[in-house]
Design a protein around this motif. Structure first.
Motif, mmCIF file in Angstrom:
data_model
loop_
_atom_site.group_PDB
_atom_site.id
_atom_site.type_symbol
_atom_site.label_atom_id
_atom_site.label_comp_id
_atom_site.label_asym_id
_atom_site.label_seq_id
_atom_site.Cartn_x
_atom_site.Cartn_y
_atom_site.Cartn_z
ATOM 1 N N VAL A 135 0.816 -1.213 0.000
ATOM 2 C CA VAL A 135 0.000 0.000 0.000
ATOM 3 C C VAL A 135 0.853 1.269 0.000
ATOM 4 C CG1 VAL A 135 -2.007 -1.107 1.061
ATOM 5 C CG2 VAL A 135 -0.270 -0.026 2.520
ATOM 6 N N GLU A 136 2.130 1.130 0.340
ATOM 7 C CA GLU A 136 2.995 2.308 0.407
ATOM 8 C C GLU A 136 4.445 1.908 0.139
ATOM 9 O OE1 GLU A 136 3.676 5.924 3.519
ATOM 10 O OE2 GLU A 136 3.656 3.914 4.376
ATOM 11 N N THR A 137 5.131 2.736 -0.633
ATOM 12 C CA THR A 137 6.574 2.566 -0.792
ATOM 13 C C THR A 137 7.256 3.869 -0.422
ATOM 14 O OG1 THR A 137 6.512 3.185 -3.148
ATOM 15 C CG2 THR A 137 6.432 0.828 -2.634
ATOM 16 N N THR A 138 8.483 3.720 0.056
ATOM 17 C CA THR A 138 9.347 4.864 0.319
ATOM 18 C C THR A 138 10.646 4.612 -0.418
ATOM 19 O OG1 THR A 138 8.358 5.189 2.498
ATOM 20 C CG2 THR A 138 10.492 6.241 2.099
ATOM 21 N N LEU A 139 11.027 5.566 -1.254
ATOM 22 C CA LEU A 139 12.241 5.460 -2.051
ATOM 23 C C LEU A 139 13.240 6.508 -1.571
ATOM 24 C CD1 LEU A 139 10.465 5.397 -5.538
ATOM 25 C CD2 LEU A 139 11.082 3.422 -4.132
ATOM 26 N N LEU A 140 14.373 6.058 -1.093
ATOM 27 C CA LEU A 140 15.459 6.959 -0.717
ATOM 28 C C LEU A 140 16.482 6.886 -1.836
ATOM 29 C CD1 LEU A 140 15.820 5.931 3.030
ATOM 30 C CD2 LEU A 140 14.414 7.755 2.055
#
Length: 134
Positions: free
Chosen positions: A76-81
């Protein structure tokens, strides 16, 4: 009624050094730590190659999902650094879209100066709802 957390790790050295899990399941929610580009032994892959690092990090994300019997469309959610965001965003965005093949989780992309490993250009975290229909 309290739920018991379930964790998963690859057994790579930095898990015990930093004291974290690759993923933690609490109820029907799975929190996945930032996945990086490494092989099964924990050897970093793809120095200087954002495309290879991104696809390998997504491959590792698949391994974590598989451990919990989860599917990509339950994310439901991704975080891309991303190191050098302006230079690397187009490749990362394209690989993100390919990985999800029409599924559209929420996504936050952040430009960062550095990541944990010296040659690391990307880290991909995710939140998964296991109660969503796969």
């Amino acid at each position: 009624m309290p739920v018991q957390a379930k964790t998963f790790g690859f057994g790579v050295p930095w898990e015990s050094i930093a004291g974290y899990s690759q993923a933690l399941q609490a109820g029907e929610t799975l929190y996945i730590s930032g996945q990086v580009s490494h092989d099964e032994a924990g050897t970093f892959i793809g120095a200087g190659d954002i495309d290879l690092q991104t696809t390998t990090a997504f491959d590792n994300l698949d391994l974590v999902l598989g451990h919990f019997g989860a599917a990509r469309n339950q994310i439901v959610e991704t975080t891309l650094l991303i190191v050098d965001l302006r230079q690397n965003f187009e490749v990362v965005a394209r690989r993100h879209a390919e990985y999800f093949d029409g599924h559209r989780p929420t996504c936050t992309a952040l430009g960062v100066v550095d990541l944990a490993l010296p040659d690391q250009l990307i880290e991909i975290g995710a939140v998964v709802r296991l109660d969503l229909k796969p």
